[in-house]
Design a protein around this motif. Structure first.
Motif, PDB file in Angstrom:
ATOM      1  N   GLY A  63      -1.765 -22.351  -9.646  1.00 18.30           N
ATOM      2  CA  GLY A  63      -2.223 -23.323 -10.643  1.00 18.30           C
ATOM      3  C   GLY A  63      -1.497 -23.142 -11.966  1.00 18.30           C
ATOM      4  N   VAL A  64      -1.065 -21.920 -12.266  1.00 14.64           N
ATOM      5  CA  VAL A  64      -0.313 -21.666 -13.496  1.00 14.64           C
ATOM      6  C   VAL A  64       1.071 -22.283 -13.343  1.00 14.64           C
ATOM      7  CG1 VAL A  64       0.689 -19.908 -15.001  1.00 14.64           C
ATOM      8  CG2 VAL A  64      -1.584 -19.558 -14.039  1.00 14.64           C
ATOM      9  N   LYS A  65       1.469 -23.115 -14.328  1.00 19.03           N
ATOM     10  CA  LYS A  65       2.760 -23.802 -14.269  1.00 19.03           C
ATOM     11  C   LYS A  65       3.773 -23.242 -15.259  1.00 19.03           C
ATOM     12  CE  LYS A  65       0.909 -28.198 -12.690  1.00 19.03           C
ATOM     13  NZ  LYS A  65       0.836 -29.632 -12.940  1.00 19.03           N
ATOM     14  N   TYR A  66       3.303 -22.718 -16.392  1.00 17.79           N
ATOM     15  CA  TYR A  66       4.210 -22.292 -17.459  1.00 17.79           C
ATOM     16  C   TYR A  66       3.798 -20.940 -18.025  1.00 17.79           C
ATOM     17  CZ  TYR A  66       4.740 -27.358 -17.282  1.00 17.79           C
ATOM     18  OH  TYR A  66       4.899 -28.637 -16.841  1.00 17.79           O
ATOM     19  N   ILE A  67       4.781 -20.119 -18.327  1.00 17.32           N
ATOM     20  CA  ILE A  67       4.550 -18.848 -19.011  1.00 17.32           C
ATOM     21  C   ILE A  67       5.447 -18.860 -20.243  1.00 17.32           C
ATOM     22  CG2 ILE A  67       4.687 -16.339 -18.902  1.00 17.32           C
ATOM     23  CD1 ILE A  67       4.387 -16.582 -15.855  1.00 17.32           C
ATOM     24  N   GLY A  68       4.852 -18.661 -21.409  1.00 21.56           N
ATOM     25  CA  GLY A  68       5.585 -18.728 -22.673  1.00 21.56           C
ATOM     26  C   GLY A  68       6.514 -17.547 -22.918  1.00 21.56           C
ATOM     27  N   ASN A  69       7.381 -17.713 -23.906  1.00 18.63           N
ATOM     28  CA  ASN A  69       8.336 -16.673 -24.297  1.00 18.63           C
ATOM     29  C   ASN A  69       7.637 -15.358 -24.611  1.00 18.63           C
ATOM     30  OD1 ASN A  69      10.444 -18.508 -24.158  1.00 18.63           O
ATOM     31  ND2 ASN A  69      10.354 -18.998 -26.327  1.00 18.63           N
ATOM     32  N   SER A  70       8.181 -14.295 -24.104  1.00 16.73           N
ATOM     33  CA  SER A  70       7.733 -12.935 -24.430  1.00 16.73           C
ATOM     34  C   SER A  70       6.251 -12.693 -24.178  1.00 16.73           C
ATOM     35  CB  SER A  70       8.058 -12.611 -25.896  1.00 16.73           C
ATOM     36  OG  SER A  70       9.430 -12.783 -26.157  1.00 16.73           O
ATOM     37  N   ALA A  71       5.662 -13.450 -23.269  1.00 20.67           N
ATOM     38  CA  ALA A  71       4.217 -13.355 -23.030  1.00 20.67           C
ATOM     39  C   ALA A  71       3.773 -11.955 -22.617  1.00 20.67           C
ATOM     40  CB  ALA A  71       3.791 -14.359 -21.963  1.00 20.67           C
ATOM     41  N   PHE A  72       4.637 -11.230 -21.942  1.00 22.50           N
ATOM     42  CA  PHE A  72       4.271  -9.891 -21.477  1.00 22.50           C
ATOM     43  C   PHE A  72       5.257  -8.836 -21.976  1.00 22.50           C
ATOM     44  CE2 PHE A  72       2.536 -12.954 -18.500  1.00 22.50           C
ATOM     45  CZ  PHE A  72       1.198 -12.589 -18.527  1.00 22.50           C
ATOM     46  N   GLN A  73       5.840  -9.082 -23.136  1.00 26.92           N
ATOM     47  CA  GLN A  73       6.798  -8.120 -23.685  1.00 26.92           C
ATOM     48  C   GLN A  73       6.119  -6.796 -23.998  1.00 26.92           C
ATOM     49  OE1 GLN A  73       8.471  -9.653 -27.284  1.00 26.92           O
ATOM     50  NE2 GLN A  73       6.691  -9.182 -28.511  1.00 26.92           N
ATOM     51  N   ASN A  74       6.880  -5.749 -23.945  1.00 26.13           N
ATOM     52  CA  ASN A  74       6.413  -4.390 -24.242  1.00 26.13           C
ATOM     53  C   ASN A  74       5.352  -3.871 -23.279  1.00 26.13           C
ATOM     54  OD1 ASN A  74       8.167  -4.098 -26.452  1.00 26.13           O
ATOM     55  ND2 ASN A  74       6.718  -5.175 -27.762  1.00 26.13           N
ATOM     56  N   CYS A  75       5.229  -4.481 -22.125  1.00 24.62           N
ATOM     57  CA  CYS A  75       4.382  -3.940 -21.061  1.00 24.62           C
ATOM     58  C   CYS A  75       5.287  -3.035 -20.233  1.00 24.62           C
ATOM     59  CB  CYS A  75       3.768  -5.055 -20.226  1.00 24.62           C
ATOM     60  SG  CYS A  75       2.631  -6.097 -21.131  1.00 24.62           S
ATOM     61  N   ARG A  76       5.585  -1.909 -20.754  1.00 27.25           N
ATOM     62  CA  ARG A  76       6.642  -1.055 -20.210  1.00 27.25           C
ATOM     63  C   ARG A  76       6.306  -0.388 -18.881  1.00 27.25           C
ATOM     64  NH1 ARG A  76       7.718  -0.047 -26.089  1.00 27.25           N
ATOM     65  NH2 ARG A  76       9.592  -1.289 -26.425  1.00 27.25           N
ATOM     66  N   GLN A  77       5.044  -0.364 -18.505  1.00 25.64           N
ATOM     67  CA  GLN A  77       4.653   0.225 -17.226  1.00 25.64           C
ATOM     68  C   GLN A  77       4.549  -0.824 -16.119  1.00 25.64           C
ATOM     69  OE1 GLN A  77       4.331   3.583 -16.822  1.00 25.64           O
ATOM     70  NE2 GLN A  77       5.021   3.671 -18.942  1.00 25.64           N
ATOM     71  N   LEU A  78       4.761  -2.093 -16.466  1.00 24.33           N
ATOM     72  CA  LEU A  78       4.609  -3.179 -15.501  1.00 24.33           C
ATOM     73  C   LEU A  78       5.620  -3.028 -14.367  1.00 24.33           C
ATOM     74  CD1 LEU A  78       2.970  -5.717 -14.958  1.00 24.33           C
ATOM     75  CD2 LEU A  78       4.649  -7.000 -16.282  1.00 24.33           C
ATOM     76  N   GLU A  79       5.097  -2.898 -13.151  1.00 19.45           N
ATOM     77  CA  GLU A  79       5.918  -2.684 -11.963  1.00 19.45           C
ATOM     78  C   GLU A  79       5.912  -3.883 -11.031  1.00 19.45           C
ATOM     79  OE1 GLU A  79       4.047   0.720 -10.256  1.00 19.45           O
ATOM     80  OE2 GLU A  79       4.859   2.094 -11.752  1.00 19.45           O
ATOM     81  N   THR A  80       4.772  -4.590 -10.963  1.00 20.86           N
ATOM     82  CA  THR A  80       4.598  -5.653  -9.982  1.00 20.86           C
ATOM     83  C   THR A  80       4.028  -6.898 -10.643  1.00 20.86           C
ATOM     84  OG1 THR A  80       4.107  -3.970  -8.319  1.00 20.86           O
ATOM     85  CG2 THR A  80       3.523  -6.241  -7.775  1.00 20.86           C
ATOM     86  N   ILE A  81       4.675  -8.043 -10.393  1.00 14.49           N
ATOM     87  CA  ILE A  81       4.161  -9.326 -10.872  1.00 14.49           C
ATOM     88  C   ILE A  81       4.091 -10.256  -9.667  1.00 14.49           C
ATOM     89  CG2 ILE A  81       4.511 -11.315 -12.379  1.00 14.49           C
ATOM     90  CD1 ILE A  81       6.210  -9.541 -14.177  1.00 14.49           C
ATOM     91  N   TYR A  82       2.910 -10.805  -9.420  1.00 13.60           N
ATOM     92  CA  TYR A  82       2.719 -11.791  -8.356  1.00 13.60           C
ATOM     93  C   TYR A  82       2.771 -13.174  -8.994  1.00 13.60           C
ATOM     94  CZ  TYR A  82       1.303  -7.767  -5.665  1.00 13.60           C
ATOM     95  OH  TYR A  82       1.290  -6.549  -5.027  1.00 13.60           O
ATOM     96  N   LEU A  83       3.811 -13.942  -8.676  1.00 14.60           N
ATOM     97  CA  LEU A  83       3.995 -15.270  -9.248  1.00 14.60           C
ATOM     98  C   LEU A  83       3.546 -16.331  -8.249  1.00 14.60           C
ATOM     99  CD1 LEU A  83       7.548 -14.747 -10.769  1.00 14.60           C
ATOM    100  CD2 LEU A  83       5.356 -14.709 -11.976  1.00 14.60           C
TER     101      LEU A  83
END
Length: 94
Positions: A63-83
């Motif tokens: 249902g999510v269509k758009y993700i804005g600029n730098s929305a998840f910046q500085n999430c340095r431990q982020l390993e997995t993103i389900y799109l």
């Protein structure tokens, strides 16, 4: 898993999801299916999803269509993103 609306954290305006506060210890985050857009990183006013020091997994529901600029910046431990398949575009420095 940390669900934004169940935990009283999420703010949604006209299908655009913002946050005002967050549990910095959350390692997983679920973006609910009724969200159309995730707001870009903003300075002042509404905050965003950036700078979550312990976030490791991000689940973005269908249902999510758009993700804005730098929305998840500085999430340095982020390993997995389900799109989702519904995603049409995302900004720079996701």
């Amino acid at each position: 898993m940390h669900n934004l609306f169940e935990d009283g954290e999420g703010i949604q305006i006209d299908g655009v999801l913002y946050t005002l506060s967050y549990d910095e210890n959350a390692e997983e985050l679920v973006i609910p299916s009724d969200v159309v857009e995730i707001a870009q990183c903003l300075t002042g006013g509404f905050s965003d999803f950036s700078s979550r020091p312990n976030l490791k997994s991000l689940y973005i529901s269908e249902g999510v269509k758009y993700i804005g600029n730098s929305a998840f910046q500085n999430c340095r431990q982020l390993e997995t993103i389900y799109l989702p398949n519904s995603l049409e575009s995302f900004g720079t420095y996701l």
